[in-house]
Enzyme design. Structure first.
Site, PDB file in Angstrom:
ATOM      1  N   PHE A  15      65.959  22.144 -15.689  1.00  0.00           N
ATOM      2  CA  PHE A  15      65.814  21.284 -14.496  1.00  0.00           C
ATOM      3  C   PHE A  15      66.898  21.624 -13.460  1.00  0.00           C
ATOM      4  CE2 PHE A  15      67.248  16.778 -13.209  1.00  0.00           C
ATOM      5  CZ  PHE A  15      66.491  16.774 -12.037  1.00  0.00           C
ATOM      6  N   ASN A  36      67.534  30.721 -23.146  1.00  0.00           N
ATOM      7  CA  ASN A  36      66.835  31.076 -24.395  1.00  0.00           C
ATOM      8  C   ASN A  36      65.529  30.286 -24.529  1.00  0.00           C
ATOM      9  OD1 ASN A  36      67.708  28.550 -25.051  1.00  0.00           O
ATOM     10  ND2 ASN A  36      68.795  29.129 -26.915  1.00  0.00           N
ATOM     11  N   THR A  39      64.972  24.487 -24.441  1.00  0.00           N
ATOM     12  CA  THR A  39      64.555  23.290 -23.692  1.00  0.00           C
ATOM     13  C   THR A  39      64.146  23.637 -22.259  1.00  0.00           C
ATOM     14  OG1 THR A  39      66.843  22.780 -23.085  1.00  0.00           O
ATOM     15  CG2 THR A  39      65.973  21.678 -25.044  1.00  0.00           C
ATOM     16  N   GLY A  40      64.489  24.825 -21.795  1.00  0.00           N
ATOM     17  CA  GLY A  40      64.071  25.276 -20.462  1.00  0.00           C
ATOM     18  C   GLY A  40      62.612  25.721 -20.497  1.00  0.00           C
ATOM     19  N   ASP A  60      70.298  34.088 -25.580  1.00  0.00           N
ATOM     20  CA  ASP A  60      70.988  32.928 -26.143  1.00  0.00           C
ATOM     21  C   ASP A  60      72.484  33.159 -25.900  1.00  0.00           C
ATOM     22  OD1 ASP A  60      72.341  31.179 -27.749  1.00  0.00           O
ATOM     23  OD2 ASP A  60      71.126  31.548 -29.543  1.00  0.00           O
ATOM     24  N   TYR A 149      76.912  16.153 -28.403  1.00  0.00           N
ATOM     25  CA  TYR A 149      76.855  16.495 -26.975  1.00  0.00           C
ATOM     26  C   TYR A 149      78.192  16.177 -26.302  1.00  0.00           C
ATOM     27  CZ  TYR A 149      75.031  16.546 -22.158  1.00  0.00           C
ATOM     28  OH  TYR A 149      74.795  16.808 -20.829  1.00  0.00           O
ATOM     29  N   ARG A 190      64.165  11.297 -21.614  1.00  0.00           N
ATOM     30  CA  ARG A 190      65.077  10.579 -20.714  1.00  0.00           C
ATOM     31  C   ARG A 190      64.303   9.520 -19.933  1.00  0.00           C
ATOM     32  NH1 ARG A 190      68.995  15.170 -18.270  1.00  0.00           N
ATOM     33  NH2 ARG A 190      67.143  16.454 -18.431  1.00  0.00           N
TER      34      ARG A 190
END
Ligand code: UDP
Length: 317
Positions: A15, A36, A39-40, A60, A149, A190
């Protein structure tokens, strides 16, 4: 050889990485994107196909990064960023902000490049100071489910300052607060894509806990503008970028129902462990240092974001 400056963006298909890339290309940079694709999504960068100033490398960044040629600016944006993602892939989350940050800093040192790390308001954890200033050290549970995280990003900040102090690398740290806009992943869990997706698909809105916890939402173009300005500045310590307009999650749910024009129930689900009770950036520093101010108000930003998801769902069905 191009006279243009070269920027590397990790997390380029995400994003924020994809919006940052658009801004850098508009500013006259050549951009090398890395991702990688855990999540993209390539959908976020497909509009760049054939652009002579853009290259994409599927890589990666927790593995050694080799790049020939000059690099002027590195933006390390690779990381899962939604609580649901980092609960599912905690080890990758820890690795990308530790090993990945080390590799990206190593590349910056080798190339004599400026380095900017995407850090987070999660560094403040469940904050005991409100609103949060950069000087606040935070209230983080290192071993809770969000620890993978929060602590990885705190480590990334520490590593970045160490490369600055020990190796003289020109580094910057942005602490990003909740951001929303087109290209968020519908299913990333989210609150913004969750509520908009539920509203547009006629499902009840899932409010976690009683919905009294607060967040402050920044529209993506404002955030990217703040980050771009920071990248051009000479400041090395963390800077908050976010929109100080704070609301409860329940107020946010009501706003989504209003702006999508639907009448749906709200159902309450269990509040996730360590979910911060409040969050609001103090942006005094960004205002002073960068002359930056968010410009897109919530009503405008949410209208654009809903329009994006409407179109996305129409294409999908
Ligand atoms: N939230 C919610 N329903 C959802 C998803 C999130 O009520 O379906 C709440 C969540 O508990 C948190 C806030 O919305 O208090 C923002 O959550 P998000 O996952 O967007 O990011 P966070 O700010 O917690 O990192």
């Amino acid at each position: 050889m191009s006279a243009k400056k070269t920027a590397v963006v990790t997390g380029a298909a995400g994003f924020l990485g994809s919006h940052l890339t658009d801004r850098l290309l508009a500013e006259g940079y050549r951009v090398i994107g890395m991702d990688n694709l855990i999540t993209g999504n390539v959908r976020n960068i497909e509009h760049l196909a054939g652009n002579p100033d853009y290259d994409f490398i599927k890589h990666d960044v927790t593995k050694f990064i080799f790049l020939p040629g000059k690099v002027d600016l590195i933006f390390h944006f690779a990381s899962p960023a939604s609580p649901i993602d980092y609960l599912q892939i905690p080890i990758q989350t820890l690795k990308v902000s530790s090993l990945g940050t080390h590799n990206a800093l190593g590349l910056a040192k080798e190339k004599g490049a400026t380095f900017l790390i995407a850090s987070t308001s999660e560094c403040y954890g469940d904050p005991l100071e409100h609103p949060q200033k950069e000087t606040y050290w935070g209230n983080v549970n290192p071993i809770g489910p969000r620890g993978c995280y929060d602590e990885a990003k705190r480590f990334a900040e520490a590593m970045t300052m160490a490369y600055h102090r020990a190796h003289g690398v020109d580094t910057k740290i942005v602490r990003i607060f909740n951001t929303y806009g087109p290209r968020m992943r519908l299913e990333d869990g989210r609150v913004v894509p969750a509520f908009i997706g539920q509203a547009l698909q006629g499902r009840p809105l899932t409010v976690f806990g009683d919905g009294s916890q607060t967040r402050s939402f920044c529209y993506v173009s404002d955030l990217i503008d703040g980050i771009y300005r920071l990248s051009q500045s000479g400041y090395h310590e963390p800077v908050n970028i976010g929109n100080p307009r704070e609301m409860t999650v329940l107020e946010f749910a009501m706003a989504i129902l209003k702006h999508t024009g639907v009448d749906l129930p709200v159902i309450h689900k269990e509040l996730p462990t360590d979910d911060p009770k409040v969050r609001q950036p103090d942006i005094t520093l960004a205002r002073k240092l960068l002359g930056w101010e968010p410009k897109v108000d919530f009503e405008e930003g949410i209208t654009r974001t809903i329009a994006y998801f409407r179109e996305f769902l129409a294409i999908k069905s």
